[in-house]
Design a protein around this motif. Structure first.
Motif, PDB file in Angstrom:
ATOM      1  N   LEU A  29       2.671   3.148  -9.961  1.00  0.00           N
ATOM      2  CA  LEU A  29       3.554   2.711  -8.868  1.00  0.00           C
ATOM      3  C   LEU A  29       4.898   3.440  -8.925  1.00  0.00           C
ATOM      4  O   LEU A  29       5.453   3.801  -7.890  1.00  0.00           O
ATOM      5  N   ASP A  30       5.426   3.654 -10.142  1.00  0.00           N
ATOM      6  CA  ASP A  30       6.685   4.401 -10.289  1.00  0.00           C
ATOM      7  C   ASP A  30       6.537   5.811  -9.724  1.00  0.00           C
ATOM      8  O   ASP A  30       7.447   6.342  -9.078  1.00  0.00           O
ATOM      9  N   VAL A  31       5.374   6.421  -9.987  1.00  0.00           N
ATOM     10  CA  VAL A  31       5.102   7.782  -9.491  1.00  0.00           C
ATOM     11  C   VAL A  31       5.033   7.776  -7.962  1.00  0.00           C
ATOM     12  O   VAL A  31       5.607   8.648  -7.298  1.00  0.00           O
ATOM     13  N   VAL A  32       4.330   6.787  -7.395  1.00  0.00           N
ATOM     14  CA  VAL A  32       4.229   6.681  -5.932  1.00  0.00           C
ATOM     15  C   VAL A  32       5.629   6.555  -5.312  1.00  0.00           C
ATOM     16  O   VAL A  32       5.968   7.243  -4.347  1.00  0.00           O
ATOM     17  N   LYS A  33       6.457   5.682  -5.900  1.00  0.00           N
ATOM     18  CA  LYS A  33       7.831   5.500  -5.394  1.00  0.00           C
ATOM     19  C   LYS A  33       8.608   6.812  -5.464  1.00  0.00           C
ATOM     20  O   LYS A  33       9.322   7.181  -4.532  1.00  0.00           O
ATOM     21  N   ILE A  62      -2.407  -3.544  -2.188  1.00  0.00           N
ATOM     22  CA  ILE A  62      -1.484  -4.435  -1.463  1.00  0.00           C
ATOM     23  C   ILE A  62      -0.032  -4.111  -1.839  1.00  0.00           C
ATOM     24  O   ILE A  62       0.851  -4.047  -0.977  1.00  0.00           O
ATOM     25  N   ASP A  63       0.211  -3.876  -3.133  1.00  0.00           N
ATOM     26  CA  ASP A  63       1.553  -3.447  -3.576  1.00  0.00           C
ATOM     27  C   ASP A  63       1.992  -2.182  -2.847  1.00  0.00           C
ATOM     28  O   ASP A  63       3.133  -2.070  -2.381  1.00  0.00           O
ATOM     29  N   ILE A  64       1.077  -1.211  -2.761  1.00  0.00           N
ATOM     30  CA  ILE A  64       1.411   0.093  -2.162  1.00  0.00           C
ATOM     31  C   ILE A  64       1.701  -0.065  -0.669  1.00  0.00           C
ATOM     32  O   ILE A  64       2.635   0.548  -0.142  1.00  0.00           O
ATOM     33  N   ILE A  65       0.912  -0.912   0.007  1.00  0.00           N
ATOM     34  CA  ILE A  65       1.165  -1.154   1.442  1.00  0.00           C
ATOM     35  C   ILE A  65       2.553  -1.771   1.627  1.00  0.00           C
ATOM     36  O   ILE A  65       3.319  -1.366   2.504  1.00  0.00           O
ATOM     37  N   ARG A  66       2.897  -2.750   0.766  1.00  0.00           N
ATOM     38  CA  ARG A  66       4.232  -3.370   0.856  1.00  0.00           C
ATOM     39  C   ARG A  66       5.330  -2.350   0.597  1.00  0.00           C
ATOM     40  O   ARG A  66       6.375  -2.345   1.243  1.00  0.00           O
ATOM     41  N   LEU A  67       5.078  -1.494  -0.377  1.00  0.00           N
ATOM     42  CA  LEU A  67       6.080  -0.527  -0.824  1.00  0.00           C
ATOM     43  C   LEU A  67       6.351   0.539   0.241  1.00  0.00           C
ATOM     44  O   LEU A  67       7.493   0.940   0.463  1.00  0.00           O
ATOM     45  N   LEU A  68       5.287   1.005   0.911  1.00  0.00           N
ATOM     46  CA  LEU A  68       5.413   2.174   1.784  1.00  0.00           C
ATOM     47  C   LEU A  68       5.553   1.814   3.262  1.00  0.00           C
ATOM     48  O   LEU A  68       5.834   2.686   4.076  1.00  0.00           O
ATOM     49  N   LEU A  98      -0.419  -6.877  -7.402  1.00  0.00           N
ATOM     50  CA  LEU A  98      -0.404  -6.824  -8.867  1.00  0.00           C
ATOM     51  C   LEU A  98       1.014  -7.061  -9.387  1.00  0.00           C
ATOM     52  O   LEU A  98       1.219  -7.716 -10.399  1.00  0.00           O
ATOM     53  N   TYR A  99       2.005  -6.529  -8.674  1.00  0.00           N
ATOM     54  CA  TYR A  99       3.403  -6.660  -9.104  1.00  0.00           C
ATOM     55  C   TYR A  99       4.298  -7.328  -8.077  1.00  0.00           C
ATOM     56  O   TYR A  99       5.441  -7.632  -8.357  1.00  0.00           O
ATOM     57  N   THR A 100       3.795  -7.491  -6.864  1.00  0.00           N
ATOM     58  CA  THR A 100       4.617  -8.130  -5.825  1.00  0.00           C
ATOM     59  C   THR A 100       4.019  -9.483  -5.473  1.00  0.00           C
ATOM     60  O   THR A 100       2.809  -9.686  -5.594  1.00  0.00           O
TER      61      THR A 100
END
Length: 310
Positions: A29-33, A62-68, A98-100
């Motif tokens: 996730l850090d890399v994606v951010k 789901i985390d990635i969708i929220r993040l992006l 997983l984290y959100t």
């Protein structure tokens, strides 16, 4: 054609160093951010998510969708496989990742004020709006192609082809004999000029050169200055999330002169920026080591005398 036939230099790249992110989802996730932070929004961006959509993989998605915060999500289903709910904005809003955290459905409190009845959301609830994106849900009417597990084999072949395509840049543009790697002149890199880090496992400092020798490495740039009291090697204690400028093979380590011998197609003007070598669990394709022409006797780094019960 397939991806390995038309490779391009990315605008922003991080070397994750593993074929799956199961072992370290937090760094993933850090890399994606980090990569996403350089997106300037001047052109549309297509995000190709990975195929891991069960268990933690779905939570990570789901985390990635929220993040992006995408504007559209395309979800392709298979009619004989019912493992995944439609990723509607409401579903993503309410489901914990997983984290959100997912938002609880807002409870309403009835407030009686001067005879009029007002409805008010409980504090802290309903503070995040349901994400706004359009779900394009594709539901094809044919059975799932392939057998479970086959995809992993195919992806390892495609990965090897990508590495071979990348190393093809080391060859002369003229059509002729392909030069084996040991006929190419490597760069000499002093131990003290680059920091080392093995991403996927702990390696004792005394064994680090055995790990790096004959390995595929990400050529990276960390912002910290390389400070070296001795003449190296410089070892990092944590895996940095940093720019990767390309890849190379450490084709030898010269202990007397304290030099790494590195083969890479990365142009010299970019190599000047490289101050970190990251080693993951991506291996050099077997055919490169086994199929080198002009080697008489035993092939270096290759053995058939191996106890497979270990």
């Amino acid at each position: 054609g397939p991806p390995f036939t038309h490779q391009q230099t990315p605008r922003k790249m991080v070397y994750y160093g593993q074929t799956s992110c199961e072992q370290d989802t937090e760094r993933y996730l850090d890399v994606v951010k980090y990569v996403f932070s350089s997106y300037k929004k001047e052109v549309p961006l297509v995000i190709n998510t990975m195929g891991w959509v069960k268990g933690e993989g779905l939570l990570l998605l789901i985390d990635i969708i929220r993040l992006l915060s995408p504007s559209h999500i395309v979800q392709m289903d298979v009619y004989d496989w019912k493992a995944m709910a439609p990723l509607t904005p409401e579903y993503v809003h309410l489901t914990p990742g997983l984290y959100t955290k997912g938002k609880q459905q807002a409870k309403c409190k009835q407030m009686a004020t001067s005879g009029a009845e007002n409805w008010k959301l409980s504090e802290g609830e309903g503070d995040a709006l349901v994400p706004e994106y359009k779900l394009l849900y594709v539901h094809p009417e044919f059975p799932r192609a392939g057998v479970a597990g086959e995809a992993r084999v195919h992806s390892s072949i495609l990965r090897d082809m990508s590495i071979l395509g990348y190393l093809g840049q080391l060859q002369s543009p003229d059509i002729g004999a392909v030069l084996p790697l040991h006929c190419l002149v490597p760069y000499q890199v002093p131990f003290s000029a680059v920091a080392l880090r093995v991403i996927h496992t702990d390696v004792a400092p005394t064994n680090i050169m055995y790990a790096v020798n004959a390995s595929w490495v990400g050529l990276c740039r960390i912002l910290d200055e390389i400070r070296c009291q001795t003449d190296g090697p410089v070892l990092l204690t944590q895996t940095p999330v940093c720019d990767c400028l390309g890849f190379g093979i450490v084709r030898g380590v010269e202990m007397e002169k304290k030099l790494y011998h590195v083969l890479t197609p990365v142009p010299p003007e970019n190599l000047r920026l490289v101050n970190c070598l990251l080693l993951g669990n991506i291996a050099i394709p077997n055919c490169i080591l086994v199929g080198q022409q002009g080697v008489e006797g035993e092939i270096p780094y290759v053995t058939s005398d191996y106890n497979y019960s270990i």
